[in-house]
Design an enzyme around this catalytic site. Structure first.
Site, PDB file in Angstrom:
ATOM      1  CB  SER A  25      -4.909  -6.429   6.275  1.00  0.00           C
ATOM      2  OG  SER A  25      -5.883  -6.791   5.327  1.00  0.00           O
ATOM      3  CE1 TYR A  26       0.719  -8.540   0.125  1.00  0.00           C
ATOM      4  CE2 TYR A  26      -1.361  -8.831  -1.009  1.00  0.00           C
ATOM      5  CZ  TYR A  26       0.013  -8.957  -0.982  1.00  0.00           C
ATOM      6  OH  TYR A  26       0.667  -9.510  -2.041  1.00  0.00           O
ATOM      7  CE1 TYR A  40      -3.459  -2.656   0.276  1.00  0.00           C
ATOM      8  CE2 TYR A  40      -2.508  -3.242   2.396  1.00  0.00           C
ATOM      9  CZ  TYR A  40      -3.377  -3.519   1.360  1.00  0.00           C
ATOM     10  OH  TYR A  40      -4.154  -4.651   1.396  1.00  0.00           O
ATOM     11  CG  ASP A  85     -10.756  -8.125  10.912  1.00  0.00           C
ATOM     12  OD1 ASP A  85     -10.842  -7.411   9.893  1.00  0.00           O
ATOM     13  OD2 ASP A  85      -9.891  -9.006  11.077  1.00  0.00           O
ATOM     14  CG  HIS A 120      -9.828  -5.015   8.023  1.00  0.00           C
ATOM     15  ND1 HIS A 120      -9.255  -6.244   8.278  1.00  0.00           N
ATOM     16  CD2 HIS A 120      -9.038  -4.438   7.072  1.00  0.00           C
ATOM     17  CE1 HIS A 120      -8.175  -6.396   7.535  1.00  0.00           C
ATOM     18  NE2 HIS A 120      -8.021  -5.329   6.793  1.00  0.00           N
ATOM     19  CD1 TRP A 178      -7.493  -4.772  -0.671  1.00  0.00           C
ATOM     20  CD2 TRP A 178      -7.043  -5.961  -2.509  1.00  0.00           C
ATOM     21  NE1 TRP A 178      -6.175  -5.173  -0.608  1.00  0.00           N
ATOM     22  CE2 TRP A 178      -5.880  -5.894  -1.717  1.00  0.00           C
ATOM     23  CE3 TRP A 178      -7.007  -6.654  -3.719  1.00  0.00           C
ATOM     24  CZ2 TRP A 178      -4.688  -6.512  -2.104  1.00  0.00           C
ATOM     25  CZ3 TRP A 178      -5.818  -7.263  -4.100  1.00  0.00           C
ATOM     26  CH2 TRP A 178      -4.674  -7.197  -3.296  1.00  0.00           C
TER      27      TRP A 178
END
Length: 558
Positions: free
Chosen positions: A113-114, A42, A255, A284, A161
């Site tokens: 997350s990622y 990101y 989440d 989240h 996303w």
């Protein structure tokens, strides 16, 4: 520590020659310092990166901090493919970071997350310098929250996303053609902004037209169906015994990856590893104390943690114990810190799931009742019509959609007023009932079509009659026999809540939750090609032979 040194875009060469770039933060002095590494797609200087790992605060604590753009993103070279290279690039990056000037040779990873998953992938690759990982809000099985849930596509997260990640991809693609760049970005933004106003409804859902229009790599559902072997590139489930490291895992009850966090923790404990777990009432992207319609009290805020201090500091304390001296320490066996909603209190435990929780059945009954007693005589089934072109709209929950859809506990009045939503409610409770653990619904149903979905939702109804969602789930039935009753189990994942005396417990049963999950078109056609829907007549049975019910893990009073 006042003289923190920062190097920007420090190159790291991967095994195939691709160069990835990272920002490196060093404390003042000469070291050596343990390394905290974060790898994300990101942008390493995005505010999101700093929220999850504040590099200046960590450097002041004596850590060298390395924040890297993953392959094909921002300052890093290569082709952007979600997940594909994270295991090998994670291994190479850990080894590179451990050898940086001033590094102690001991590396820990942190991220959400990622970039929670990039930690798991690096850990599975086993670089010897990696001593600990601290993943937040990330999944275990991508087919349980990332790509699909109960067989339904996680369309809600997949669409925004993929489109948001497309901005950097288009900037790279048209870097030498400003006119083409402006046009392509404009069309992408138009699709992104239009998701809630019809864009989510494009068909086929399993080969989403917007992704093809912009030629973008999607989050992975479509590729995983084309290439089943590739699906292992971000799957942690089934591989926990390969990770011989301490873990510090953070999740939220609202989440989208809540159950993945819990499953990762439980699996690591089962494998005999040191594991710590924190579960707040969070969504989240929101670790504050107001989530959805509910103020859980300032103690719930991650900046306070019930007088325990900032969550970020708790993570750094743990990292200090596990990698702080440059050696692999033997930390404690780990702790469990759960936020119990309803009473809005943090509670320390030693395990998950709680062995003292007792599965307790609440039965769907005639006239919208929900009772501990099963039906003793025949009761007529409840019926409704499910039209996939008029689905039940997503209203709160453990979700991550376009910004029009708020996560968390929301007022369900509009949902429960629909004719295609069945509602079953207890009498006002005479005493508090704590539900902590995994919730499931056992439904005996029939449908008029060859395929359909069943959605179950647990709600808390306050003294004023306002119903708010607690947790929910879906199951996709792919080979139904029209009109024939069958048993289906809906996994509602896990929660921790006290239903207070005077309140009521409610269960919703329906066949859609859109656009959180894609619509079942009731035709039985594959999601990759189906574009036409049909209406189905649905039945839910509750009689002695077919006792539909919800199973709640009730914790007895102390």
């Amino acid at each position: 520590m006042a003289a923190i040194q920062i190097e920007f875009d420090v190159p790291a060469q991967m095994r195939d020659g691709t160069v990835l770039r990272a920002d490196v933060y060093r404390p003042g002095g000469t070291g050596p310092w343990p390394v905290l590494l974060s790898r994300l797609p990101y942008g390493k200087q995005t505010p999101l990166a700093g929220i999850v790992l504040d590099p200046l605060a960590a450097a002041r604590r004596g850590f060298m901090v390395v924040i890297q753009d993953t392959r094909g993103r921002f300052a890093s070279e290569g082709q952007w493919e979600p997940w594909t290279y994270e295991e090998s690039d994670g291994y190479d990056t850990v080894r590179w970071a451990a050898a940086l000037p001033g590094a102690s040779g001991s590396v820990g990873m942190i991220g959400a997350s990622y970039f929670g998953n990039t930690q798991w992938m690096a850990a599975l690759s086993k670089p010897p310098e990696l001593k600990a990982i601290a993943p937040m809000v990330t999944w275990s099985d991508p087919d349980d929250g990332l790509w699909t849930r109960g067989g339904a596509i996680e369309l809600g997260i997949t669409a925004p996303w993929t489109l948001m990640m497309g901005t950097d991809a288009l900037m790279r693609r048209h870097s030498t053609d400003p006119a083409a760049l402006v046009g392509s970005l404009g069309r992408l933004v138009q699709d992104l902004d239009g998701l809630a106003d019809g864009g989510y409804g494009e068909l086929p859902a399993g080969r989403f037209p917007a992704f093809a229009r912009h030629d973008l790599p999607e989050v992975g559902y479509e590729r995983s169906r084309r290439e089943p072997g590739w699906a292992t590139s971000c799957r942690v489930a089934g591989r926990h015994d390969e990770v011989d490291l301490p873990t510090f895992q953070v999740g939220g009850w609202y989440d989208i990856f809540a159950q993945g966090t819990l499953d990762n923790f439980a699996a690591m404990r089962s494998a005999g590893r040191s594991a710590t777990l924190i579960m707040g009432p969070w969504s989240h992207a929101n670790q504050q104390h107001v989530v959805g319609d509910v103020n859980f009290g300032f103690a719930a805020n991650s900046a306070f943690m019930g007088m325990r201090g900032r969550l970020h500091d708790l993570q750094l304390d743990w990292c200090q114990r596990t990698i702080g001296d440059g050696e692999a320490l033997e930390p404690d066996t780990g702790k469990v810190l759960l936020f119990v909603m309803g009473i809005n209190q943090w509670r320390e435990e030693t395990e998950w799931p709680l062995s003292r929780a007792v599965d307790t059945h609440f039965h769907l009954r005639a006239d919208g009742r929900l009772t501990p007693e099963p039906p003793s005589i025949a009761e007529q089934p409840d019926e409704f019509t499910y039209d996939p072109m008029n689905p039940v709209p997503t209203t709160g929950g453990a979700l991550l959609l376009s910004d029009e859809f708020r996560p968390g506990p929301l007022d369900q009045t509009a949902v429960e007023a629909r004719e295609d939503v069945l509602v079953f409610t207890t009498e006002p409770l005479t005493e508090d009932v704590e539900v902590t653990g995994r919730v499931r619904a056992v439904l005996f149903t029939a449908t008029g079509g060859p395929s359909t979905d069943w959605v179950a939702r647990l709600c808390d109804v306050d003294e004023n009659g306002v119903s708010r969602n607690v947790t929910d789930g879906i199951v996709r039935v792919r080979a139904a026999k029209p009109g024939e009753a069958a048993e289906h189990v809906v996994d509602l994942w896990s929660t921790s809540i006290v239903f207070r005396a005077g309140r009521r417990i409610r269960v919703q049963v329906t066949s859609s939750n859109f656009p959180r999950w894609d619509r079942n078109l009731n035709t039985g056609e594959p999601e990759e090609t189906a574009t036409t829907g049909r209406v189905a007549r649905q039945q839910v049975f509750h009689d002695p032979a077919r006792p539909s019910r919800i199973v709640l893990p009730v914790v007895p009073p102390a």
